[in-house]
Design an enzyme around this catalytic site. Structure first.
Site, PDB file in Angstrom:
ATOM      1  N   LYS A 188     -11.602  -5.222   0.338  1.00 28.55           N
ATOM      2  CA  LYS A 188     -10.699  -4.490  -0.557  1.00 28.55           C
ATOM      3  C   LYS A 188     -10.510  -3.026  -0.170  1.00 28.55           C
ATOM      4  CE  LYS A 188      -9.456  -7.458  -3.873  1.00 28.55           C
ATOM      5  NZ  LYS A 188      -8.069  -7.667  -4.350  1.00 28.55           N
ATOM      6  N   SER A 216     -14.858 -12.737   2.606  1.00 30.78           N
ATOM      7  CA  SER A 216     -14.163 -11.590   2.011  1.00 30.78           C
ATOM      8  C   SER A 216     -15.085 -10.570   1.375  1.00 30.78           C
ATOM      9  CB  SER A 216     -13.144 -12.068   0.978  1.00 30.78           C
ATOM     10  OG  SER A 216     -13.780 -12.872  -0.002  1.00 30.78           O
TER      11      SER A 216
END
Length: 342
Positions: free
Chosen positions: A60, A321
């Site tokens: 992110k 992720s």
């Protein structure tokens, strides 16, 4: 900016985030190390893109910093705000701190404590609301209207997509022979960015023209799969999506811009069960030095348990992720495989 993010914009994002976000390693995992009782040894070479090794433990930071860094000085002085269950919160908080701006984060009350604590440690102010992703967005919009903060959406913005797309660009640079890339999908920032960068890189001759990009998400939060195959953007209720252990994948629908990119550039989406997510986490903890959070393990689960639904290829890259795993869950997973091998 065109309707779709361009390769030039992705390359510009790559330069912009350099020195802040990490060019994460792509680890090859020996096939024999992936063997478990639930399935035979895979018939493909597996590579894991370790976004867990970013400074905030997740991809992110790429999109958040790319967007915050393009704000005017006046906007930075007013401060930034976002709504997030955890990893994007940390990305915005980290970017804001690096650029000297105040950060306000609207988070669900059921967000993992490890993510709340990490966000606070980065100097952000946290505002808690209920579990629905729509509640987070509405509260953030209310605060924007009241205080003039700059909104940094979790996924539905071209700057966010371009930032996340740098992950896919790195994969094709690190593994030019890659045939299949699997990305987690929730709001669609990472999948839309990865699919866009990989396919544009293929058009530019950087990787095989036949390379495919697929998304993976939990069966309990399968709005993206339904949207993809119905070719209509659908929304699931918070009561449904919050059932999954993958707290980063509980978004109720793809973003509008993300959906457009996914439909144009992605090749498919598969879903995995909660049991498969946990099994993939155990495999990663046992077979590698990487630490996966549930949302990050859906891609390995897809590769190992749903190979029959995916293209038959020899080189597969899955994106881990994030690695912000609750200590109690890690202890539970490690204990379960030790008991199983005892």
């Amino acid at each position: 900016m065109s309707e779709f993010v361009t390769l030039e914009e992705i390359r510009a994002a790559k330069e912009r985030i350099a020195g802040v976000a990490v060019r994460t390693p792509l680890y090859r995992v020996e096939r024999a190390r992936l063997r478990m009782g639930e399935f035979p040894e895979p018939e493909f070479d597996l590579y894991i893109k370790a976004e867990s090794e970013q400074p905030i433990g997740s991809f992110k930071l790429r999109g958040a910093y790319n967007m915050v860094a393009q704000l005017s000085l006046e906007a930075l002085r007013r401060g930034v705000i976002t709504y997030s269950s955890g990893n994007h919160a940390q990305g915005v908080a980290y970017a804001a701190r690096a650029l000297g701006a105040k950060a306000v984060i609207v988070m669900p009350s059921n967000a993992p404590e490890v993510k709340k604590a990490a966000t606070r440690a980065l100097g952000a102010e946290i505002v808690e609301v209920g579990p629905a992703s729509s509640e987070r967005r509405l509260k953030a919009e209310e605060l924007v209207a009241e205080f003039g903060y700059a909104m940094i959406p979790p996924y539905d913005a071209p700057q966010i997509i371009a930032g996340q797309a740098t992950c896919g660009l790195e994969i094709v640079e690190q593994l030019p022979g890659v045939e299949l890339v699997i990305s987690p999908v929730s709001g669609g920032g990472l999948l839309s960015g990865t699919a866009t960068s990989v396919k544009l890189a293929a058009q530019a001759g950087m990787v095989s023209a036949g390379v495919q990009v697929w998304g993976a998400e939990p069966e309990l939060a399968a709005d993206a799969k339904e949207s993809f195959y119905s070719k209509t953007l659908v929304e699931w209720s918070a009561a449904k999506t919050t059932r999954t252990i993958g707290d980063g994948l509980r978004t109720q629908s793809l973003g509008v811009l993300n959906f457009a990119h996914v439909m144009k550039f992605a090749d498919g989406i598969v879903t995995v069960s909660e049991e498969e997510i946990l099994a993939a986490m155990r495999v990663m903890l046992r077979a590698t030095t990487l630490v996966p959070e549930p949302s990050g393990a859906v891609t390995l689960a897809a590769a190992l348990f749903h190979a029959e639904e995916l293209p038959k290829v020899k080189k597969v890259a899955v994106i881990l992720s994030g690695g912000n795993l609750e200590p109690a869950l890690r202890e539970q997973l490690e204990g379960s495989w030790l008991r199983g091998s005892g």
